[in-house]
Write a protein that holds these residues in place. Sequence first.
Motif, PDB file in Angstrom:
ATOM      1  N   GLY A  68     -64.046  -7.292 -49.552  1.00  0.00           N
ATOM      2  CA  GLY A  68     -62.869  -6.831 -48.836  1.00  0.00           C
ATOM      3  C   GLY A  68     -61.771  -6.531 -49.821  1.00  0.00           C
ATOM      4  N   CYS A  72     -57.232 -10.187 -48.736  1.00  0.00           N
ATOM      5  CA  CYS A  72     -57.757 -10.243 -47.368  1.00  0.00           C
ATOM      6  C   CYS A  72     -58.232 -11.641 -46.968  1.00  0.00           C
ATOM      7  N   THR A 239     -61.514  -7.131 -43.144  1.00  0.00           N
ATOM      8  CA  THR A 239     -60.416  -6.177 -43.018  1.00  0.00           C
ATOM      9  C   THR A 239     -59.287  -6.598 -43.956  1.00  0.00           C
ATOM     10  N   LYS A 240     -58.288  -5.748 -44.082  1.00  0.00           N
ATOM     11  CA  LYS A 240     -57.132  -6.075 -44.910  1.00  0.00           C
ATOM     12  C   LYS A 240     -56.337  -7.214 -44.273  1.00  0.00           C
ATOM     13  N   ALA A 244     -56.443 -11.118 -41.494  1.00  0.00           N
ATOM     14  CA  ALA A 244     -57.731 -10.503 -41.793  1.00  0.00           C
ATOM     15  C   ALA A 244     -58.815 -11.030 -40.868  1.00  0.00           C
ATOM     16  N   LYS A 245     -59.745 -10.150 -40.551  1.00  0.00           N
ATOM     17  CA  LYS A 245     -60.878 -10.487 -39.698  1.00  0.00           C
ATOM     18  C   LYS A 245     -62.162  -9.997 -40.345  1.00  0.00           C
ATOM     19  N   ASP A 247     -64.856  -7.390 -40.190  1.00  0.00           N
ATOM     20  CA  ASP A 247     -65.004  -6.057 -39.600  1.00  0.00           C
ATOM     21  C   ASP A 247     -66.461  -5.779 -39.235  1.00  0.00           C
ATOM     22  N   HIS A 279     -65.699   1.570 -46.199  1.00  0.00           N
ATOM     23  CA  HIS A 279     -64.935   0.432 -45.681  1.00  0.00           C
ATOM     24  C   HIS A 279     -63.848   0.006 -46.662  1.00  0.00           C
ATOM     25  N   ARG A 282     -61.079   2.615 -46.928  1.00  0.00           N
ATOM     26  CA  ARG A 282     -60.230   2.631 -45.734  1.00  0.00           C
ATOM     27  C   ARG A 282     -59.278   1.440 -45.706  1.00  0.00           C
ATOM     28  N   GLU A 283     -59.803   0.253 -45.993  1.00  0.00           N
ATOM     29  CA  GLU A 283     -58.973  -0.941 -45.931  1.00  0.00           C
ATOM     30  C   GLU A 283     -57.972  -1.001 -47.086  1.00  0.00           C
TER      31      GLU A 283
END
Length: 294
Positions: A68, A72, A239-240, A244-245, A247, A279, A282-283
């Motif tokens: 990540g 994150c 995710t960022k 954060a989670k 993804d 990914h 994008r993050e």
Amino acid sequence: MNLSLSSETFVNNQHQNSAQISLRHVSKVFPGRKGFLNNITGQATSDYVALEDINLDIEHNTFVCIIGPSGCGKSTLLNIIGGLSSASSGSVTMNGQAIEQPGPDRGMVFQNYALMPWMTVEGNIRFAVETVYPKLSAIERKRVVKEHIQLVGLTGAESKRPHEISGGMKQRVGIARALAINPQILLMDEPFGALDALTRGFLQDEIERIWEQERKTAIMITHSIEEALLLSDRIIMMTKGPAAKIDEILDVPFPRPRDRIQVEKHPAYLGLKQEMEDHLYRETRAVEEARLGN
């Protein structure tokens, strides 16, 4: 072929009684840190939500990598599993028992080696064994230390101190020390992040060899897509931050034992690599846009 699953689907598809590590609705909040806009309420807050609603099962004898963007919460998540930090909410269990503190059932390997500088290679490993198994006989202790020095290829360097060996050798000591206490789970926080590319590649191959021999459950943080694909059974994509989670979780289909050349020739390799690159791009871009917006 898309081999990714949402974290919720992945968790729901697992048999909970087969999971060695289970996280349910885990969040981590650091109070009083730099303020940010709460993603749910839209209100400014002084608390920093590092992780939010993490659900994850990790089965016995699997190798999992976590990737990540920077910030994150990857290390925070690993520290919660290791018992070095506690979740603000949710549950974290190992073999059905709550994780509340560090324990010898979880061995840690750190990026900065964390060796005792005044101890030799042998002494650093022996100290860990003595601490966890104080009643072990001197003969048995010596055998365990010797076996793990051999396991990581440090025979002949037993009497050297950390300042006398290379970064790659220091990390081998860290790996041997973590494995010598016979943990159920090996936790690694970017263990090769400070190494040059050649040494890193060599140690990746060594980790693959050692893992095939030991078959411990392993959880490793990495920024390297190629490293994750070479070593993992599953790849957790975060995710960022803040809040954060998970993804996606990618299922890595490459057969074991693994050879990096054969892995790169596998029909699924390029698709998985592209999905991971997309990914991370994008993050990471979202992180930069948030900074510019501030």
